[in-house]
Design a protein around this motif. Structure first.
Motif, PDB file in Angstrom:
ATOM      1  N   ALA A 241      48.437 157.039  21.215  1.00 33.38           N
ATOM      2  CA  ALA A 241      47.927 157.544  19.923  1.00 33.38           C
ATOM      3  C   ALA A 241      46.403 157.515  19.894  1.00 33.38           C
ATOM      4  CB  ALA A 241      48.523 156.729  18.768  1.00 33.38           C
ATOM      5  N   HIS A 242      45.810 156.308  19.795  1.00 35.45           N
ATOM      6  CA  HIS A 242      44.360 156.230  19.625  1.00 35.45           C
ATOM      7  C   HIS A 242      43.586 156.896  20.758  1.00 35.45           C
ATOM      8  CE1 HIS A 242      44.646 154.033  16.019  1.00 35.45           C
ATOM      9  NE2 HIS A 242      44.908 152.846  16.520  1.00 35.45           N
ATOM     10  N   SER A 243      44.031 156.698  21.990  1.00 39.19           N
ATOM     11  CA  SER A 243      43.294 157.293  23.106  1.00 39.19           C
ATOM     12  C   SER A 243      43.374 158.815  23.069  1.00 39.19           C
ATOM     13  CB  SER A 243      43.827 156.770  24.441  1.00 39.19           C
ATOM     14  OG  SER A 243      45.180 157.143  24.624  1.00 39.19           O
ATOM     15  N   ILE A 244      44.521 159.346  22.676  1.00 40.02           N
ATOM     16  CA  ILE A 244      44.679 160.804  22.582  1.00 40.02           C
ATOM     17  C   ILE A 244      43.862 161.345  21.415  1.00 40.02           C
ATOM     18  CG2 ILE A 244      46.333 162.667  22.162  1.00 40.02           C
ATOM     19  CD1 ILE A 244      48.442 160.925  23.561  1.00 40.02           C
ATOM     20  N   GLU A 245      43.929 160.664  20.278  1.00 46.89           N
ATOM     21  CA  GLU A 245      43.140 161.102  19.116  1.00 46.89           C
ATOM     22  C   GLU A 245      41.642 161.025  19.422  1.00 46.89           C
ATOM     23  OE1 GLU A 245      46.184 159.877  15.473  1.00 46.89           O
ATOM     24  OE2 GLU A 245      44.711 158.428  16.199  1.00 46.89           O
ATOM     25  N   GLY A 246      41.245 160.010  20.196  1.00 47.93           N
ATOM     26  CA  GLY A 246      39.840 159.908  20.595  1.00 47.93           C
ATOM     27  C   GLY A 246      39.402 161.102  21.435  1.00 47.93           C
ATOM     28  N   LYS A 247      40.273 161.548  22.323  1.00 48.36           N
ATOM     29  CA  LYS A 247      39.963 162.734  23.141  1.00 48.36           C
ATOM     30  C   LYS A 247      39.879 163.983  22.272  1.00 48.36           C
ATOM     31  CE  LYS A 247      42.090 160.848  27.328  1.00 48.36           C
ATOM     32  NZ  LYS A 247      43.251 160.887  28.247  1.00 48.36           N
ATOM     33  N   TRP A 248      40.747 164.080  21.279  1.00 47.58           N
ATOM     34  CA  TRP A 248      40.663 165.228  20.355  1.00 47.58           C
ATOM     35  C   TRP A 248      39.316 165.245  19.643  1.00 47.58           C
ATOM     36  CZ3 TRP A 248      46.087 164.420  17.639  1.00 47.58           C
ATOM     37  CH2 TRP A 248      47.087 164.843  18.517  1.00 47.58           C
ATOM     38  N   ILE A 249      38.885 164.055  19.196  1.00 48.69           N
ATOM     39  CA  ILE A 249      37.606 163.967  18.471  1.00 48.69           C
ATOM     40  C   ILE A 249      36.449 164.358  19.378  1.00 48.69           C
ATOM     41  CG2 ILE A 249      35.964 162.340  17.434  1.00 48.69           C
ATOM     42  CD1 ILE A 249      38.396 160.843  16.277  1.00 48.69           C
ATOM     43  N   MET A 261      51.659 165.945  15.136  1.00 48.36           N
ATOM     44  CA  MET A 261      52.567 165.040  14.423  1.00 48.36           C
ATOM     45  C   MET A 261      53.212 164.037  15.374  1.00 48.36           C
ATOM     46  SD  MET A 261      52.274 165.471  11.228  1.00 48.36           S
ATOM     47  CE  MET A 261      53.612 164.364  10.759  1.00 48.36           C
ATOM     48  N   ALA A 262      53.503 164.442  16.598  1.00 48.65           N
ATOM     49  CA  ALA A 262      54.098 163.513  17.569  1.00 48.65           C
ATOM     50  C   ALA A 262      53.174 162.324  17.813  1.00 48.65           C
ATOM     51  CB  ALA A 262      54.393 164.241  18.879  1.00 48.65           C
ATOM     52  N   VAL A 263      51.870 162.609  17.935  1.00 51.74           N
ATOM     53  CA  VAL A 263      50.897 161.546  18.142  1.00 51.74           C
ATOM     54  C   VAL A 263      50.597 160.828  16.827  1.00 51.74           C
ATOM     55  CG1 VAL A 263      48.499 161.057  18.813  1.00 51.74           C
ATOM     56  CG2 VAL A 263      49.862 162.699  20.125  1.00 51.74           C
ATOM     57  N   ALA A 264      50.483 161.602  15.756  1.00 48.06           N
ATOM     58  CA  ALA A 264      50.098 161.034  14.457  1.00 48.06           C
ATOM     59  C   ALA A 264      51.121 160.041  13.932  1.00 48.06           C
ATOM     60  CB  ALA A 264      49.892 162.154  13.435  1.00 48.06           C
ATOM     61  N   LEU A 265      52.400 160.265  14.212  1.00 45.54           N
ATOM     62  CA  LEU A 265      53.421 159.328  13.746  1.00 45.54           C
ATOM     63  C   LEU A 265      53.326 157.995  14.484  1.00 45.54           C
ATOM     64  CD1 LEU A 265      56.597 161.514  13.129  1.00 45.54           C
ATOM     65  CD2 LEU A 265      54.931 160.637  11.488  1.00 45.54           C
ATOM     66  N   SER A 302      58.796 156.624   6.383  1.00 48.44           N
ATOM     67  CA  SER A 302      57.681 155.784   5.960  1.00 48.44           C
ATOM     68  C   SER A 302      56.403 156.159   6.705  1.00 48.44           C
ATOM     69  CB  SER A 302      58.045 154.317   6.212  1.00 48.44           C
ATOM     70  OG  SER A 302      57.119 153.448   5.607  1.00 48.44           O
ATOM     71  N   ALA A 303      56.520 156.466   8.003  1.00 42.87           N
ATOM     72  CA  ALA A 303      55.355 156.868   8.800  1.00 42.87           C
ATOM     73  C   ALA A 303      54.832 158.238   8.377  1.00 42.87           C
ATOM     74  CB  ALA A 303      55.713 156.868  10.283  1.00 42.87           C
ATOM     75  N   ILE A 304      55.733 159.162   8.035  1.00 41.19           N
ATOM     76  CA  ILE A 304      55.316 160.494   7.568  1.00 41.19           C
ATOM     77  C   ILE A 304      54.501 160.360   6.291  1.00 41.19           C
ATOM     78  CG2 ILE A 304      56.173 162.626   6.507  1.00 41.19           C
ATOM     79  CD1 ILE A 304      58.448 162.574   8.570  1.00 41.19           C
ATOM     80  N   ILE A 305      54.972 159.529   5.365  1.00 41.23           N
ATOM     81  CA  ILE A 305      54.228 159.308   4.121  1.00 41.23           C
ATOM     82  C   ILE A 305      52.863 158.714   4.421  1.00 41.23           C
ATOM     83  CG2 ILE A 305      54.179 157.928   1.997  1.00 41.23           C
ATOM     84  CD1 ILE A 305      57.258 158.291   1.920  1.00 41.23           C
ATOM     85  N   CYS A 306      52.835 157.746   5.335  1.00 45.92           N
ATOM     86  CA  CYS A 306      51.568 157.116   5.728  1.00 45.92           C
ATOM     87  C   CYS A 306      50.593 158.141   6.289  1.00 45.92           C
ATOM     88  CB  CYS A 306      51.850 156.022   6.757  1.00 45.92           C
ATOM     89  SG  CYS A 306      50.389 155.225   7.441  1.00 45.92           S
ATOM     90  N   ARG A 307      51.053 158.958   7.244  1.00 44.29           N
ATOM     91  CA  ARG A 307      50.174 159.910   7.908  1.00 44.29           C
ATOM     92  C   ARG A 307      49.721 161.026   6.967  1.00 44.29           C
ATOM     93  NH1 ARG A 307      47.014 159.102  11.302  1.00 44.29           N
ATOM     94  NH2 ARG A 307      45.765 159.790   9.546  1.00 44.29           N
ATOM     95  N   ALA A 322      37.639 164.760  12.672  1.00 44.69           N
ATOM     96  CA  ALA A 322      38.972 164.383  13.143  1.00 44.69           C
ATOM     97  C   ALA A 322      40.002 165.456  12.820  1.00 44.69           C
ATOM     98  CB  ALA A 322      39.394 163.057  12.498  1.00 44.69           C
ATOM     99  N   ALA A 323      41.005 165.544  13.684  1.00 44.16           N
ATOM    100  CA  ALA A 323      42.133 166.430  13.402  1.00 44.16           C
ATOM    101  C   ALA A 323      42.959 165.843  12.266  1.00 44.16           C
ATOM    102  CB  ALA A 323      42.991 166.577  14.656  1.00 44.16           C
ATOM    103  N   THR A 324      43.446 166.692  11.388  1.00 46.32           N
ATOM    104  CA  THR A 324      44.360 166.284  10.327  1.00 46.32           C
ATOM    105  C   THR A 324      45.503 167.291  10.291  1.00 46.32           C
ATOM    106  OG1 THR A 324      43.311 167.585   8.575  1.00 46.32           O
ATOM    107  CG2 THR A 324      42.451 165.348   8.949  1.00 46.32           C
ATOM    108  N   ALA A 325      46.600 166.901   9.647  1.00 37.65           N
ATOM    109  CA  ALA A 325      47.725 167.821   9.523  1.00 37.65           C
ATOM    110  C   ALA A 325      47.309 169.078   8.765  1.00 37.65           C
ATOM    111  CB  ALA A 325      48.887 167.126   8.813  1.00 37.65           C
TER     112      ALA A 325
END
Length: 412
Positions: A241-249, A261-265, A302-307, A322-325
């Motif tokens: 998750a974090h490492s992939i999101e960091g690469k996106w940023i 969503m696969a990573v965000a969850l 619960s994770a969907i609501i969180c994200r 940052a990427a967002t839904a």
């Protein structure tokens, strides 16, 4: 329904009940729309004579009981109940005493966690990280406020703070090369060579985390498997998750919705949060943790609501890059922001129905009702933290909320 229009109290009760709906219960969906419209009309036209009832309606329209933190709701209700001519004085006094005893207990818990936090010396050792000790503790309180969960709150607060620091490291500090080293340290978990290769702040973070996991392992008697689940979830969170999101940023990437969503969850804690919450609860068994790892529907909801609530929040500290839904939907489907947000809000509503269904299921012998309630409370925490802004990134507007939960005792 027509008779109900003139009964504001009945309308309010139906409104609250409508949030208990599951999939296919169209009547309750219609009831929510109907009562919301008429309660707003009742406020605007000034037809609610009772000031106590008026306050209840306003509060409920902002945050219905199903989505509210129980203690915050109780705190708001104390003066309203006192205004009720039929209130029971002994009940009111006893409830206030109970609230204040627990408030004092929470204050002492926060004091003990603060000692650990101060030893970390965040401004000097990790200057880029957000100092969100109180916010993390309030989050843990929402998940379980009862006195028997003191140990669970302590571990939840501290592990949440570590995840927050790891998140800030990926978003605010590390270069791509440094983050690769950080990921390698998590992958090898405890290998001295990988730890020594880390830059100063990252080394401090990882060593603090090792100490925390060791403390968890030593504190939870009779459950030697717990530490392994915690390690596994930290690895999953960082590597997947974090490492992939960091690469996106760093790459300015907006991935396809499904990939996001696969990573965000994972980032939202589809398995990490439940395992974290269950670590300090005496009623958990290894079967409980194994159940979480299957990603049951209630955990995913619960994770969907969180994200999505975080992505939909009016303010986000990283929203510029940052990427967002919302952004991913707009790009992939050529939608306006309003259209994308409408889709996400429907998904959030469906996730609440999934939680309601999960709480009604009685065929999960390894998961008792208190464990399922933790997942409901996790969703409630996200409502409170994201409804009127991003509390975690900008806590100042929520100071009155913190005061009512941790500083000011109830006076009746």
């Amino acid at each position: 329904m027509e008779t109900l229009e003139s009964d504001v109290q009945g309308m309010l009760s139906l409104y609250e009940a409508s949030f208990m709906s599951t999939h296919g219960e169209d009547i309750l969906d219609e009831a929510e729309a109907f009562t919301t419209s008429h309660l707003k009309t009742a406020i605007n036209e000034g037809i609610i004579c009772s000031s106590s009832l008026l306050e209840q309606v306003k509060y409920a329209l902002n945050r219905p009981i199903r989505k509210d933190f129980i203690r915050l709701h109780a705190r708001h209700y104390f003066p309203l109940y006192k205004q009720d001519g039929s209130h029971i004085e002994a009940l009111l006094n006893f409830s206030a005493l109970d609230f204040n005893i627990l408030l004092a207990m929470h204050q002492e818990e926060l004091n003990q966690i603060t000692l650990w936090w101060n030893e970390l010396d965040l401004p000097r050792n990790i200057p880029y990280a957000r100092n969100r000790l109180v916010e993390a503790f309030v989050w843990a309180m929402i998940v379980y406020f009862e006195p028997q969960y003191a140990l669970a709150r302590r571990f939840t607060t501290r592990t949440t703070l570590m995840v927050s620091i790891i998140d800030d490291t990926h978003d605010q500090y590390g270069t791509p090369e440094e983050l690769e080293l950080f990921s390698s340290a998590f992958e090898s978990w405890g290998d001295i060579e990988h730890i020594n290769a880390l830059p100063g702040p990252m080394k401090t973070i990882f060593c603090t985390l090792l100490d925390l996991v060791r403390e968890i392992s030593e504190s939870i008697q009779g459950k030697p498997y717990v530490a392994q689940y915690v390690k596994q979830e930290y690895r999953n969170l960082v590597l997947n998750a974090h490492s992939i999101e960091g690469k996106w940023i760093h790459g300015g990437c907006l991935p396809p919705v499904e990939e996001y969503m696969a990573v965000a969850l994972i980032s939202a804690g589809i398995t990490w949060f439940p395992i974290l919450y269950y670590v300090g609860m005496a009623i958990t068994t290894q079967a409980t943790f194994d159940w979480v790892c299957t990603r049951p529907k209630i955990c995913k909801a619960s994770a969907i609501i969180c994200r999505l609530l975080d992505d939909l929040a009016p303010y986000q500290h990283e929203e510029a890059y940052a990427a967002t839904a919302t952004k991913c939907y707009m790009k992939q489907y050529k939608l306006s922001e309003e259209e994308a947000r409408a889709i996400l809000n429907r998904q959030v509503k469906d996730a609440w129905k999934d939680i309601n269904e999960g709480l009604l299921e009685q065929n999960m012998s390894s998961v008792s009702k208190p464990l399922l309630m933790v997942l409901l409370n996790h969703a409630r925490a996200n409502v409170l933290f994201n409804q009127d802004g991003d509390w975690y990134s900008d806590p100042y507007p929520y100071r009155d909320c913190v005061s009512s939960l941790l500083i000011d005792p109830v006076v009746v």
